[in-house]
Structure formats: C-alpha cells, structure tokens
Enzyme design. Structure first.
Site, short mmCIF file in Angstrom:
data_model
loop_
_atom_site.label_atom_id
_atom_site.label_comp_id
_atom_site.label_asym_id
_atom_site.label_seq_id
_atom_site.Cartn_x
_atom_site.Cartn_y
_atom_site.Cartn_z
N ARG A 1 99.09 -1.19 4.59
CA ARG A 1 100.42 -0.95 5.19
C ARG A 1 101.21 0.13 4.46
O ARG A 1 102.22 0.61 4.97
CB ARG A 1 101.20 -2.26 5.24
CG ARG A 1 100.77 -3.18 6.38
CD ARG A 1 101.51 -4.49 6.33
NE ARG A 1 100.94 -5.39 5.34
CZ ARG A 1 101.44 -6.58 5.02
NH1 ARG A 1 102.57 -6.99 5.60
NH2 ARG A 1 100.86 -7.34 4.11
N GLN B 1 85.96 -5.65 -8.27
CA GLN B 1 85.77 -6.45 -7.05
C GLN B 1 85.27 -5.49 -5.97
O GLN B 1 86.05 -4.79 -5.33
CB GLN B 1 87.07 -7.13 -6.60
CG GLN B 1 86.86 -8.05 -5.38
CD GLN B 1 88.17 -8.57 -4.79
OE1 GLN B 1 89.24 -8.00 -5.03
NE2 GLN B 1 88.08 -9.63 -4.01
#
Length: 474
Positions: free
Chosen positions: A31, A88
């Site tokens: 976003r 990750q």
C-alpha cells in the site's frame, strides 16, 4: 508450524535470562506503492526500522534479530551491522516470520516481538511492558489499546471472566467482533519456554492463507496477560503514505516538545520541521517555516529563520541564519548569514564571519571577521581573517576541465564585481579595484587594477537624440 518445511527444526531450548528481541521487518508494504522498502521510509529523518531498533536498545537485549525479506535492497545497509538479520524468503505471515528464528536463538527467556513499521513505540514503553510481563509471570503479555476507531487492528476477544481468549484479525472478524474497541498493538513479550512449542502448532486456516502470530494466544500454554499503552499514538502502524504523514506529525511534535522543554524557543511548532538527530542549544530561537534536518547541531543563543534550511551542519553559538540554505557546513560563533544565501557542502566559516544576501559559498574556508557581501560567489577558496569581499565578487574555479582554488590573504580588500580566475592568490593587505578580472597573483600590500581605460565621448547624447528625431520624421 504445520505443513511448512521451512520451519526451524526442533531442538532443546537453552536457558538464558536476558531478553531476545525480534523485529519483524519483512513486510512487502504494497500500500506504500513505493520502490523503497516500507521500513526504510523515514520518519523525522530516520528510517522507520531504526526507530524500532532504538526502542529495542532500551531493553539491553542479549541479541536483536531482524527478520527481513532478502529481495529488499538497502535494509542491511541501514542496519549498518546492528542486530542479526534472519531471512524470510516467502511471505507467509507474521507467525511464519517468527518461525525463521534459528534453533540456536530459541531461548527459554523473555522474547520481545515488535514490528519495524511502528516508529512511534518508545523504548520506555517496551521496558515497562517487559517489567509487567515478568511481574505477571504470564506465558505472553500483549501491549493493547482502547481505540475509538479500531479499524485495521486485530481485536482482543475476551471470555466472560475477562480472560483473553483470542485475537481476531479484522479481515476475519464478524460484524460483532469489529465493534470491539480493545486492539492488539502487535507488540508482545513471550516466555520463550512456552512460545517455541506453540509456534510449531500454527496453521494457516484463514482468509489470507497465512500463519498469524496472533493465533499464538489460542495455542500457548499458560496465562495471557495484557497491558494497555498510555499513549495510543505509540501503536500506530504504517501501511500507507497517509499513516506515514500522521506518524511524521506525531514524531515532529514530540521532538519540538523536547526541544522546548530543554530551553529552545519554537515560535510556531506547526510550521517548524526538525529531525530526530538534531541538537539545539538553550535560548536559541527557531522562527517559522524553518527546516533543520540530518545530524545538525546548533549552539546556544542563535536565531534561525524564518524560512531557513539547515542540513547536516554544525552551527556555533550566537549565530544568525536568516532565510538561507546551509548544507554540510560548519559555522563557528557569532556568524551571520543573510537572506537567500546558500552555503554548500564543505563550507567552513570562522568566528564573526558576515555573509550578505544572495551570496553562495562552496567548499571554502572563510577566516574570522571576514565579510562576504551580497551577490558574491566564493567557490573552492581559502579566505583569510578580516578580509572584505565586495559585492558581486566571483572566484571562477572551473576552467572547463578542472576546478582550482583561490587564496585570499588576511585583511585583503576585494573590490565589487571582481572576478578572480583560479588558480590565483591575493596576498595579505592587498586590494583589487572594482570591476577587475584578476588572472595573476596579487602580491601582499599591492593594488591590482584590470580594466580598459574609460573613454568620454562629448556631445554623444545630443547627437543620438537628433538622429532619432530624423528617423521618426521619415
């Protein structure tokens, strides 16, 4: 964690009393609509990630682990060796992110988990949360808040007896649950002994198909404790540019409040912008529409602004910087920089230097007591003490290929509109006549004049006017 091969292998948990901090910084930040990783967007001049790292330092942790997305450039550089990164590779949720912590770091002691996109969280709040956790002897302590508008936050679901039963993310909440005002901040203190076994039980049975860290509340064995934050602004998470602007506003006000408490006058906080790493001395006045950024230091008894811009500069005591730009420069004491002037990187001004309006100085050392008048450009120069640089003077430093330096001695008097073509030296107590173009060294105590002889044409005006009249009549 079930059905996921990348979860760390099981291993006996070590015993260690000091806290481990895990900062989750691998979010995509979709976003934000930015090429820059979300956690590197600055708040008050400092990347969000570094605000979280600063809060973590208040705990004096045994280790700080930062879970990062290995595809995001720049994060390692910003950390600059602080903490230890944990990759990750797949974005499978916050629970999955925490599961990437290696077995060697899965201690039995306290584990503090926070997000890198919450720059308003104070270190003092983290320390108080940890103390509350140790006092309660809970398996996990959650930092919570009661919000009038809880949109976007996970809701704290309690049983009838008040015990925490679950945390429901908004996208999975029912209409009734969305009406709950008590929210989860995303800041946790776990008992490592209880955390790591519970983490292995996480499942991704939700609308997002992710492993939610919030589901730990249902799976962990032991007491779930909550501690409400005093300042609700601290839990503001940054997901878009509007929230980034809100965090900037709050942090800026904090900085200004701290400065005013320490004895700095901020004439109009609403129009004053000062970064977090700026230091300003007592009894300095900052006037409206001023921007002080980077690692700038300003001494006592200065007047800054209005409309001043100062970046990564050192300003001594009793200086006056009007609506000027000062960038990576060093000013000693009692220096006055007039309006619309610009000090570019590498400028060093000694005590009592005066700079007029619309002047420019770059990569130059200006001696004590020297005056540089308006509309002058002093570039790549070394100017002595108590010299006078007349209005419109230019040190022409560039020959089309290389840049050269100009030297001006102590007490030299450079006449208005002088052009000094570098490399050139004007000696001590030397003068240059106004309008001269100086291309050779001027010895100490000498006067240099370089301009053509003035010619007088008598009667020129009358003849010109007569010629015009004859042209108009034809």
């Amino acid at each position: 964690m079930r059905a996921h091969a990348s979860a760390a292998p099981k291993r006996a948990v070590s015993t260690e009393p000091r806290v481990t901090v895990v900062v989750l910084a691998a979010g995509k930040g979709v976003r934000m609509n930015s090429r820059l990783p979300k956690v590197l967007h600055p708040v008050a001049g400092r990347p969000m990630l570094l605000w979280s790292m600063a809060a973590a330092r208040a705990l004096d942790p045994a280790r700080t682990l930062v879970v990062v997305n290995p595809t995001q450039d720049g994060v390692q550089a910003v950390l600059n060796g602080e903490g230890q990164t944990v990759a990750q590779s797949k974005a499978l949720g916050t629970g999955h992110a925490l599961a990437q912590v290696a077995a060697a770091h899965r201690t039995a002691g306290p584990v503090v988990v926070l997000y890198a996109d919450a720059p308003l969280l104070r270190g003092e709040t983290l320390a108080a949360l940890l103390a509350e956790h140790e006092k309660s002897r809970a398996a996990v302590t959650l930092l919570t808040a009661d919000l009038e508008n809880p949109r976007g936050y996970g809701r704290i679901v309690r049983a009838r007896n008040g015990a925490v039963r679950d945390i429901i993310e908004e996208k999975d909440a029912t209409g009734e649950q969305k009406g709950i005002r008590e929210v989860n901040s995303g800041v946790y203190v776990f008992s490592g002994r209880e955390l790591w076994p519970a983490l292995a039980k996480l499942e991704n049975k939700n609308r997002a198909g992710e492993y939610y860290l919030t589901d730990i509340v249902r799976l962990i064995k032991g007491k779930v404790h909550t501690w409400p934050v005093e300042d609700r602004n601290e839990i503001l998470g940054i997901n878009d540019r509007r929230q980034l602007a809100e965090a900037e506003r709050v942090m800026r006000q904090r900085i200004l409040d701290g400065l005013m408490t320490s004895g700095v006058t901020i004439a109009d906080p609403a129009t004053t912008f000062i970064d977090a790493d700026v230091h300003i001395g007592r009894d300095t006045v900052v006037l409206p529409f001023s921007l002080i950024s980077g690692e700038s230091t300003i001494g006592e008894d200065c007047v800054i602004g209005p409309f001043a811009q100062i970046r990564d500069s050192i300003i001594g005591e009793a200086c006056r910087i009007e609506r000027a730009h000062v960038d990576q420069s060093t000013l000693a004491q009692n220096v006055h920089v007039g309006p619309f002037s610009r000090l570019r990187p590498g400028s060093v001004l000694d005590d009592g230097v005066r700079v007029g309006t619309h002047a420019e100085i770059k990569n130059s050392h200006i001696g004590a007591g020297t005056a540089i008048a308006h509309f002058s450009a002093v570039l790549d120069s070394d100017v002595g003490a108590n010299a006078n640089i007349g209005a419109g003077t230019v040190t022409a430093n560039f020959d089309g290929v290389d840049k050269h330096r100009t030297e001006i001695g102590d007490r030299a008097q450079v006449g208005s509109d002088t052009i000094l073509v570098a490399p050139v030296r004007v000696g001590e107590d030397a003068y240059t006549a106004a309008g001269s173009v100086i291309t050779a060294d001027v010895p100490a105590g000498s006067l240099a004049i370089e301009r053509s002889e003035q010619k007088i044409v008598p009667g020129w005006t009358e003849r010109r006017r007569g010629r015009r009249k004859r042209e108009d009549s034809t």
